[in-house]
Design a protein around this motif. Structure first.
Motif, PDB file in Angstrom:
ATOM      1  N   PHE A  57      -1.936 -17.754   9.136  1.00 32.38           N
ATOM      2  CA  PHE A  57      -2.048 -19.170   8.505  1.00 32.38           C
ATOM      3  C   PHE A  57      -2.894 -19.404   7.390  1.00 32.38           C
ATOM      4  O   PHE A  57      -3.063 -19.877   6.586  1.00 32.38           O
ATOM      5  N   ALA A  58      -4.230 -18.375   7.409  1.00 31.69           N
ATOM      6  CA  ALA A  58      -5.071 -18.293   6.251  1.00 31.69           C
ATOM      7  C   ALA A  58      -4.254 -17.768   4.850  1.00 31.69           C
ATOM      8  O   ALA A  58      -4.450 -18.441   3.912  1.00 31.69           O
ATOM      9  N   LEU A  59      -3.504 -16.816   5.100  1.00 33.60           N
ATOM     10  CA  LEU A  59      -2.680 -16.536   3.863  1.00 33.60           C
ATOM     11  C   LEU A  59      -1.865 -17.500   3.462  1.00 33.60           C
ATOM     12  O   LEU A  59      -1.600 -18.039   2.125  1.00 33.60           O
ATOM     13  N   SER A  60      -0.998 -18.451   4.275  1.00 33.25           N
ATOM     14  CA  SER A  60       0.049 -19.355   3.726  1.00 33.25           C
ATOM     15  C   SER A  60      -0.751 -20.482   3.400  1.00 33.25           C
ATOM     16  O   SER A  60      -0.193 -20.958   2.221  1.00 33.25           O
ATOM     17  N   ASN A  61      -1.805 -20.886   3.846  1.00 35.84           N
ATOM     18  CA  ASN A  61      -2.574 -22.006   3.448  1.00 35.84           C
ATOM     19  C   ASN A  61      -3.215 -21.463   2.180  1.00 35.84           C
ATOM     20  O   ASN A  61      -3.117 -22.564   1.236  1.00 35.84           O
ATOM     21  N   GLY A  62      -3.611 -20.564   2.006  1.00 37.20           N
ATOM     22  CA  GLY A  62      -4.120 -20.105   0.539  1.00 37.20           C
ATOM     23  C   GLY A  62      -2.971 -20.067  -0.466  1.00 37.20           C
ATOM     24  O   GLY A  62      -3.275 -20.686  -1.636  1.00 37.20           O
ATOM     25  N   PHE A  63      -2.048 -19.605  -0.094  1.00 37.56           N
ATOM     26  CA  PHE A  63      -1.054 -19.438  -1.332  1.00 37.56           C
ATOM     27  C   PHE A  63      -0.306 -21.034  -1.442  1.00 37.56           C
ATOM     28  O   PHE A  63      -0.334 -21.165  -2.552  1.00 37.56           O
ATOM     29  N   ARG A  64      -0.222 -21.812  -0.454  1.00 39.04           N
ATOM     30  CA  ARG A  64       0.046 -23.275  -0.669  1.00 39.04           C
ATOM     31  C   ARG A  64      -0.873 -23.928  -1.353  1.00 39.04           C
ATOM     32  O   ARG A  64      -0.597 -24.830  -2.060  1.00 39.04           O
ATOM     33  N   MET A  88       5.059  -7.744  -9.360  1.00 34.65           N
ATOM     34  CA  MET A  88       5.752  -8.433  -8.269  1.00 34.65           C
ATOM     35  C   MET A  88       5.681 -10.025  -8.376  1.00 34.65           C
ATOM     36  O   MET A  88       4.275 -10.429  -8.524  1.00 34.65           O
ATOM     37  N   ASN A  89       6.469 -10.651  -8.380  1.00 34.01           N
ATOM     38  CA  ASN A  89       6.337 -12.366  -8.176  1.00 34.01           C
ATOM     39  C   ASN A  89       5.573 -12.743  -7.195  1.00 34.01           C
ATOM     40  O   ASN A  89       5.374 -12.052  -5.924  1.00 34.01           O
ATOM     41  N   LYS A  90       4.631 -13.724  -7.471  1.00 31.23           N
ATOM     42  CA  LYS A  90       3.729 -14.189  -6.429  1.00 31.23           C
ATOM     43  C   LYS A  90       4.393 -14.904  -5.040  1.00 31.23           C
ATOM     44  O   LYS A  90       3.931 -14.553  -4.037  1.00 31.23           O
ATOM     45  N   LYS A  91       5.510 -15.380  -5.403  1.00 30.09           N
ATOM     46  CA  LYS A  91       6.123 -16.201  -4.374  1.00 30.09           C
ATOM     47  C   LYS A  91       6.697 -14.890  -3.335  1.00 30.09           C
ATOM     48  O   LYS A  91       6.619 -15.181  -2.120  1.00 30.09           O
ATOM     49  N   LEU A 103       5.385 -11.810  -2.786  1.00 30.81           N
ATOM     50  CA  LEU A 103       4.240 -11.358  -2.454  1.00 30.81           C
ATOM     51  C   LEU A 103       3.730 -12.125  -1.125  1.00 30.81           C
ATOM     52  O   LEU A 103       3.594 -11.526  -0.016  1.00 30.81           O
ATOM     53  N   SER A 104       3.805 -13.247  -1.495  1.00 31.08           N
ATOM     54  CA  SER A 104       3.170 -14.308  -0.417  1.00 31.08           C
ATOM     55  C   SER A 104       4.122 -14.464   0.724  1.00 31.08           C
ATOM     56  O   SER A 104       3.787 -14.303   1.995  1.00 31.08           O
ATOM     57  N   SER A 105       5.443 -14.300   0.682  1.00 31.10           N
ATOM     58  CA  SER A 105       6.439 -14.594   1.614  1.00 31.10           C
ATOM     59  C   SER A 105       6.578 -13.199   2.379  1.00 31.10           C
ATOM     60  O   SER A 105       6.563 -13.202   3.620  1.00 31.10           O
ATOM     61  N   ILE A 106       6.419 -11.978   1.630  1.00 27.51           N
ATOM     62  CA  ILE A 106       6.316 -10.691   2.482  1.00 27.51           C
ATOM     63  C   ILE A 106       5.027 -10.841   3.248  1.00 27.51           C
ATOM     64  O   ILE A 106       5.379 -10.416   4.572  1.00 27.51           O
ATOM     65  N   LEU A 107       3.836 -10.982   2.783  1.00 26.05           N
ATOM     66  CA  LEU A 107       2.666 -10.898   3.811  1.00 26.05           C
ATOM     67  C   LEU A 107       2.778 -11.809   4.880  1.00 26.05           C
ATOM     68  O   LEU A 107       2.386 -11.423   6.022  1.00 26.05           O
ATOM     69  N   VAL A 108       3.224 -13.065   4.488  1.00 28.29           N
ATOM     70  CA  VAL A 108       3.366 -14.080   5.872  1.00 28.29           C
ATOM     71  C   VAL A 108       4.391 -13.512   6.711  1.00 28.29           C
ATOM     72  O   VAL A 108       4.197 -13.568   8.075  1.00 28.29           O
ATOM     73  N   ALA A 109       5.434 -13.086   6.071  1.00 22.33           N
ATOM     74  CA  ALA A 109       6.559 -12.450   7.112  1.00 22.33           C
ATOM     75  C   ALA A 109       6.034 -11.135   8.179  1.00 22.33           C
ATOM     76  O   ALA A 109       6.231 -10.979   9.126  1.00 22.33           O
TER      77      ALA A 109
END
Length: 82
Positions: A38-45, A1-4, A6-12
Protein backbone atom coordinates in the motif's frame (compact mmCIF):
# COMPACT_ATOMS: atom_id res chain seq x y z
CA UNK A 1 13.53 0.48 -16.75
CA UNK A 2 10.23 2.30 -17.08
CA UNK A 3 8.78 3.73 -13.85
CA UNK A 4 5.40 2.13 -14.49
CA UNK A 5 6.99 -1.28 -14.97
CA UNK A 6 9.05 -0.90 -11.82
CA UNK A 7 6.08 0.17 -9.72
CA UNK A 8 3.92 -2.63 -11.11
CA UNK A 9 6.59 -5.25 -10.47
CA UNK A 10 7.18 -4.08 -6.88
CA UNK A 11 3.47 -4.00 -6.08
CA UNK A 12 3.00 -7.44 -7.66
CA UNK A 13 5.91 -8.91 -5.67
CA UNK A 14 4.50 -7.70 -2.36
CA UNK A 15 0.97 -8.78 -3.33
CA UNK A 16 2.17 -12.29 -4.12
CA UNK A 17 4.24 -12.33 -0.92
CA UNK A 18 1.13 -11.39 1.08
CA UNK A 19 -0.86 -14.23 -0.52
CA UNK A 20 1.93 -16.73 0.13
CA UNK A 21 2.16 -15.68 3.78
CA UNK A 22 -1.62 -15.99 4.16
CA UNK A 23 -1.51 -19.51 2.74
CA UNK A 24 1.38 -20.37 5.06
CA UNK A 25 -0.57 -18.98 8.03
CA UNK A 26 1.97 -16.28 8.88
CA UNK A 27 -0.47 -13.42 9.14
CA UNK A 28 1.95 -10.92 10.70
CA UNK A 29 4.21 -11.20 7.65
CA UNK A 30 1.16 -10.98 5.36
CA UNK A 31 0.12 -7.71 7.01
CA UNK A 32 3.69 -6.43 6.68
CA UNK A 33 3.74 -7.25 2.97
CA UNK A 34 0.35 -5.60 2.45
CA UNK A 35 1.30 -2.39 4.25
CA UNK A 36 4.50 -2.16 2.20
CA UNK A 37 2.45 -2.78 -0.95
CA UNK A 38 0.00 0.00 0.00
CA UNK A 39 2.84 2.41 0.78
CA UNK A 40 4.48 1.73 -2.58
CA UNK A 41 1.29 1.90 -4.62
CA UNK A 42 0.14 5.13 -2.95
CA UNK A 43 3.60 6.65 -3.36
CA UNK A 44 3.73 5.86 -7.06
CA UNK A 45 0.14 7.05 -7.46
CA UNK A 46 0.99 10.34 -5.72
CA UNK A 47 3.87 10.88 -8.13
CA UNK A 48 1.63 10.08 -11.09
CA UNK A 49 -1.09 12.47 -9.90
CA UNK A 50 1.44 15.24 -9.41
CA UNK A 51 2.78 14.76 -12.94
CA UNK A 52 -0.77 14.98 -14.29
CA UNK A 53 -1.41 18.22 -12.42
CA UNK A 54 -3.76 16.86 -9.75
CA UNK A 55 -2.15 18.61 -6.80
CA UNK A 56 -4.86 17.93 -4.19
CA UNK A 57 -5.08 14.26 -5.07
CA UNK A 58 -1.28 13.96 -5.10
CA UNK A 59 -1.06 15.47 -1.63
CA UNK A 60 -3.73 13.08 -0.32
CA UNK A 61 -1.95 10.07 -1.82
CA UNK A 62 1.35 11.28 -0.38
CA UNK A 63 -0.19 11.43 3.09
CA UNK A 64 -1.58 7.93 2.62
CA UNK A 65 1.84 6.67 1.49
CA UNK A 66 3.46 8.18 4.58
CA UNK A 67 0.78 6.65 6.80
CA UNK A 68 1.34 3.18 5.36
CA UNK A 69 5.12 3.59 5.53
CA UNK A 70 4.84 4.37 9.26
CA UNK A 71 2.40 1.47 9.64
CA UNK A 72 4.91 -0.80 7.90
CA UNK A 73 7.60 0.20 10.37
CA UNK A 74 5.26 -0.44 13.30
CA UNK A 75 4.27 -3.85 11.93
CA UNK A 76 7.94 -4.68 11.31
CA UNK A 77 8.76 -3.85 14.94
CA UNK A 78 5.85 -5.98 16.11
CA UNK A 79 7.03 -8.90 13.96
CA UNK A 80 10.55 -8.57 15.35
CA UNK A 81 9.44 -8.48 18.97
CA UNK A 82 6.89 -11.26 18.60
Amino acid sequence: MNKKWLSSILVAIFSIAALVFIIMGKFNFAVLAMTIMFALSNGFRAKSFKEQGYVKEAKWMQYMAVFFAIASIVVFVIVLTD
